[in-house]
Write a protein that holds these residues in place. Structure first.
Motif, short mmCIF file in Angstrom:
data_model
loop_
_atom_site.label_atom_id
_atom_site.label_comp_id
_atom_site.label_asym_id
_atom_site.label_seq_id
_atom_site.Cartn_x
_atom_site.Cartn_y
_atom_site.Cartn_z
N ASP A 157 -14.06 2.15 -2.17
CA ASP A 157 -12.96 1.27 -1.77
C ASP A 157 -11.80 1.31 -2.77
OD1 ASP A 157 -14.19 0.42 0.56
OD2 ASP A 157 -15.27 -1.16 -0.48
N PHE A 158 -11.93 2.10 -3.81
CA PHE A 158 -10.87 2.14 -4.82
C PHE A 158 -9.58 2.69 -4.25
CE2 PHE A 158 -14.70 2.68 -7.64
CZ PHE A 158 -14.72 1.36 -8.03
N PHE A 159 -9.67 3.65 -3.33
CA PHE A 159 -8.46 4.27 -2.81
C PHE A 159 -7.52 3.22 -2.24
CE2 PHE A 159 -5.76 5.89 0.47
CZ PHE A 159 -5.16 6.96 -0.17
N GLY A 160 -8.00 2.42 -1.32
CA GLY A 160 -7.15 1.42 -0.67
C GLY A 160 -6.61 0.38 -1.61
N VAL A 161 -7.45 -0.10 -2.50
CA VAL A 161 -7.03 -1.12 -3.46
C VAL A 161 -5.96 -0.55 -4.39
CG1 VAL A 161 -7.80 -2.56 -5.40
CG2 VAL A 161 -9.22 -2.36 -3.35
N ASN A 162 -6.19 0.66 -4.87
CA ASN A 162 -5.22 1.28 -5.77
C ASN A 162 -3.92 1.63 -5.06
OD1 ASN A 162 -6.82 1.08 -8.05
ND2 ASN A 162 -7.71 3.10 -7.80
N LEU A 163 -4.02 2.13 -3.83
CA LEU A 163 -2.81 2.43 -3.07
C LEU A 163 -1.96 1.17 -2.90
CD1 LEU A 163 -0.95 4.20 -1.37
CD2 LEU A 163 -2.44 3.74 0.59
N LYS A 164 -2.59 0.09 -2.52
CA LYS A 164 -1.85 -1.17 -2.32
C LYS A 164 -1.22 -1.63 -3.63
CE LYS A 164 -2.18 -5.80 -0.47
NZ LYS A 164 -2.99 -6.76 0.28
N LYS A 165 -1.98 -1.55 -4.71
CA LYS A 165 -1.46 -1.99 -6.00
C LYS A 165 -0.26 -1.15 -6.43
CE LYS A 165 -2.81 -3.19 -10.63
NZ LYS A 165 -3.90 -3.72 -11.43
N ILE A 166 -0.37 0.16 -6.29
CA ILE A 166 0.72 1.05 -6.68
C ILE A 166 1.93 0.83 -5.77
CG2 ILE A 166 1.43 3.47 -6.81
CD1 ILE A 166 -1.52 4.07 -7.63
N ARG A 167 1.67 0.67 -4.47
CA ARG A 167 2.76 0.43 -3.52
C ARG A 167 3.51 -0.85 -3.87
NH1 ARG A 167 3.18 -2.79 0.54
NH2 ARG A 167 0.96 -3.19 0.83
N GLU A 168 2.77 -1.91 -4.13
CA GLU A 168 3.39 -3.19 -4.45
C GLU A 168 4.10 -3.15 -5.80
OE1 GLU A 168 0.14 -5.95 -3.98
OE2 GLU A 168 0.56 -6.17 -1.83
N GLN A 169 3.56 -2.42 -6.77
CA GLN A 169 4.22 -2.29 -8.07
C GLN A 169 5.56 -1.57 -7.91
OE1 GLN A 169 1.28 -0.25 -10.43
NE2 GLN A 169 0.46 -2.17 -11.25
N ASN A 170 5.65 -0.75 -6.89
CA ASN A 170 6.90 -0.02 -6.63
C ASN A 170 7.77 -0.74 -5.61
OD1 ASN A 170 6.98 2.87 -7.98
ND2 ASN A 170 4.84 2.33 -7.58
N ASN A 171 7.41 -1.97 -5.30
CA ASN A 171 8.19 -2.81 -4.38
C ASN A 171 8.44 -2.13 -3.03
OD1 ASN A 171 8.49 -5.01 -6.21
ND2 ASN A 171 9.96 -3.75 -7.32
N LEU A 172 7.42 -1.48 -2.52
CA LEU A 172 7.53 -0.84 -1.20
C LEU A 172 6.67 -1.58 -0.20
CD1 LEU A 172 7.32 3.02 -1.82
CD2 LEU A 172 9.29 1.71 -1.08
N SER A 173 7.20 -1.79 0.96
CA SER A 173 6.40 -2.35 2.05
C SER A 173 5.62 -1.22 2.70
CB SER A 173 7.32 -2.99 3.09
OG SER A 173 8.12 -1.99 3.71
N ILE A 174 4.65 -1.58 3.52
CA ILE A 174 3.92 -0.56 4.28
C ILE A 174 4.90 0.20 5.17
CG2 ILE A 174 2.24 -0.23 6.13
CD1 ILE A 174 0.53 -2.41 4.83
N THR A 175 5.83 -0.52 5.77
CA THR A 175 6.82 0.13 6.64
C THR A 175 7.66 1.13 5.86
OG1 THR A 175 6.89 -1.80 8.07
CG2 THR A 175 8.76 -0.30 8.18
N ALA A 176 8.11 0.75 4.68
CA ALA A 176 8.93 1.66 3.87
C ALA A 176 8.13 2.90 3.47
CB ALA A 176 9.45 0.94 2.63
N LEU A 177 6.88 2.71 3.06
CA LEU A 177 6.05 3.85 2.69
C LEU A 177 5.82 4.76 3.89
CD1 LEU A 177 4.43 5.37 0.57
CD2 LEU A 177 2.48 3.86 1.07
N SER A 178 5.65 4.15 5.04
CA SER A 178 5.48 4.92 6.28
C SER A 178 6.73 5.76 6.57
CB SER A 178 5.21 3.96 7.44
OG SER A 178 5.20 4.65 8.67
N GLU A 179 7.89 5.16 6.41
CA GLU A 179 9.14 5.88 6.67
C GLU A 179 9.36 7.02 5.67
OE1 GLU A 179 12.04 2.75 6.65
OE2 GLU A 179 11.46 2.04 8.63
N ILE A 180 9.00 6.80 4.43
CA ILE A 180 9.18 7.82 3.39
C ILE A 180 8.24 9.01 3.62
CG2 ILE A 180 8.84 8.32 0.92
CD1 ILE A 180 9.75 5.39 0.41
N THR A 181 7.00 8.72 3.99
CA THR A 181 5.98 9.76 4.08
C THR A 181 5.78 10.33 5.47
OG1 THR A 181 4.23 8.12 4.47
CG2 THR A 181 4.66 8.77 2.16
#
Length: 92
Positions: free
Chosen positions: A4-28
């Protein structure tokens, strides 16, 4: 055993970079549902190229997502993030 580390770490890194799920989706180009499912621990990406894509967005190693120690507060990372925030504020 499920990792479960992948999801927890992804969320933590995403939030540290002030990105929403929508923004990350649009970028990637990755669907919001996939990102949400990863962060909630339902699934993990099957492809290493997906991990590399996400890592490139955040300028981190693709292996950081599965690293248990990243979950702990790292003073070096915390200091770097604070300095980056200060620089970003100065740009505004």
């Amino acid at each position: 055993m499920r990792n479960d580390f992948f999801g927890v770490n992804l969320k933590k890194i995403r939030e540290q970079n002030n990105l929403s799920i929508t923004a990350l989706s649009e970028i990637t180009g990755i669907s919001r549902k996939s990102i949400y499912d990863w962060e909630s621990g339902r699934i993990t990406p099957k492809s290493f190229s997906t991990r590399k894509l996400l890592a490139s967005v955040f300028n981190v190693s693709p292996f950081i997502f599965d690293n248990e120690t990243y979950l702990k507060e790292n003073p070096v990372i915390t200091d770097i993030l604070k300095r980056l925030e200060t620089l970003e504020k100065k740009k505004l």
